[in-house]
Design a protein around this motif. Sequence first.
Motif, mmCIF file in Angstrom:
data_model
loop_
_atom_site.group_PDB
_atom_site.id
_atom_site.type_symbol
_atom_site.label_atom_id
_atom_site.label_comp_id
_atom_site.label_asym_id
_atom_site.label_seq_id
_atom_site.Cartn_x
_atom_site.Cartn_y
_atom_site.Cartn_z
ATOM 1 N N PRO A 7 51.555 37.234 46.482
ATOM 2 C CA PRO A 7 50.659 36.255 47.127
ATOM 3 C C PRO A 7 49.915 36.837 48.339
ATOM 4 O O PRO A 7 48.734 36.549 48.546
ATOM 5 C CB PRO A 7 51.589 35.129 47.558
ATOM 6 N N GLU A 8 50.600 37.665 49.118
ATOM 7 C CA GLU A 8 49.961 38.246 50.296
ATOM 8 C C GLU A 8 48.849 39.223 49.900
ATOM 9 O O GLU A 8 47.776 39.241 50.501
ATOM 10 C CB GLU A 8 50.986 38.959 51.181
ATOM 11 N N ILE A 9 49.133 40.054 48.887
ATOM 12 C CA ILE A 9 48.124 41.009 48.426
ATOM 13 C C ILE A 9 46.917 40.271 47.859
ATOM 14 O O ILE A 9 45.770 40.650 48.105
ATOM 15 C CB ILE A 9 48.739 41.977 47.395
ATOM 16 N N LEU A 10 47.158 39.198 47.107
ATOM 17 C CA LEU A 10 46.073 38.397 46.543
ATOM 18 C C LEU A 10 45.237 37.773 47.648
ATOM 19 O O LEU A 10 43.999 37.768 47.576
ATOM 20 C CB LEU A 10 46.650 37.313 45.625
ATOM 21 N N LEU A 11 45.876 37.271 48.694
ATOM 22 C CA LEU A 11 45.158 36.679 49.824
ATOM 23 C C LEU A 11 44.306 37.728 50.545
ATOM 24 O O LEU A 11 43.141 37.466 50.894
ATOM 25 C CB LEU A 11 46.146 36.033 50.798
ATOM 26 N N ILE A 12 44.844 38.907 50.751
ATOM 27 C CA ILE A 12 44.091 39.992 51.401
ATOM 28 C C ILE A 12 42.888 40.381 50.552
ATOM 29 O O ILE A 12 41.783 40.556 51.065
ATOM 30 C CB ILE A 12 45.004 41.204 51.675
ATOM 31 N N ALA A 13 43.085 40.500 49.242
ATOM 32 C CA ALA A 13 41.983 40.840 48.346
ATOM 33 C C ALA A 13 40.901 39.766 48.379
ATOM 34 O O ALA A 13 39.698 40.079 48.378
ATOM 35 C CB ALA A 13 42.494 41.037 46.927
ATOM 36 N N LEU A 14 41.290 38.509 48.430
ATOM 37 C CA LEU A 14 40.320 37.413 48.494
ATOM 38 C C LEU A 14 39.519 37.450 49.789
ATOM 39 O O LEU A 14 38.298 37.279 49.783
ATOM 40 C CB LEU A 14 41.050 36.073 48.355
ATOM 41 N N VAL A 15 40.189 37.730 50.899
ATOM 42 C CA VAL A 15 39.498 37.819 52.193
ATOM 43 C C VAL A 15 38.516 38.983 52.192
ATOM 44 O O VAL A 15 37.373 38.843 52.653
ATOM 45 C CB VAL A 15 40.519 37.943 53.349
ATOM 46 N N VAL A 16 38.910 40.130 51.644
ATOM 47 C CA VAL A 16 38.023 41.286 51.570
ATOM 48 C C VAL A 16 36.816 40.956 50.706
ATOM 49 O O VAL A 16 35.676 41.282 51.060
ATOM 50 C CB VAL A 16 38.772 42.530 51.025
ATOM 51 N N LEU A 17 37.040 40.284 49.596
ATOM 52 C CA LEU A 17 35.945 39.895 48.705
ATOM 53 C C LEU A 17 34.981 38.956 49.405
ATOM 54 O O LEU A 17 33.754 39.110 49.293
ATOM 55 C CB LEU A 17 36.506 39.238 47.445
ATOM 56 N N LEU A 18 35.496 38.016 50.171
ATOM 57 C CA LEU A 18 34.635 37.076 50.892
ATOM 58 C C LEU A 18 33.860 37.757 52.017
ATOM 59 O O LEU A 18 32.698 37.443 52.265
ATOM 60 C CB LEU A 18 35.460 35.918 51.447
#
Length: 63
Positions: A7-18
């Motif tokens: 979940p943490e890695i997915l959240l970081i990836a989403l923030v980077v994408l945004l």
Amino acid sequence: MFGLGAPEILLIALVVLLLFGGKKIPELMKGLGKGVKSFKDGMKELEDTTPTTPKQEEKTSEE
């Protein structure tokens, strides 16, 4: 991986994408890859130019 779960890695990836957008991410990863390659090449060059110590020379002559 550094104590991070999925979940943490997915959240970081989403923030980077945004933050950077989908078109900028490949450029960022390419730059990161070049930086890592340059670092590895520098470390290998440093190992090749570093003189050996007498203890290391004794071990190689005994073998």
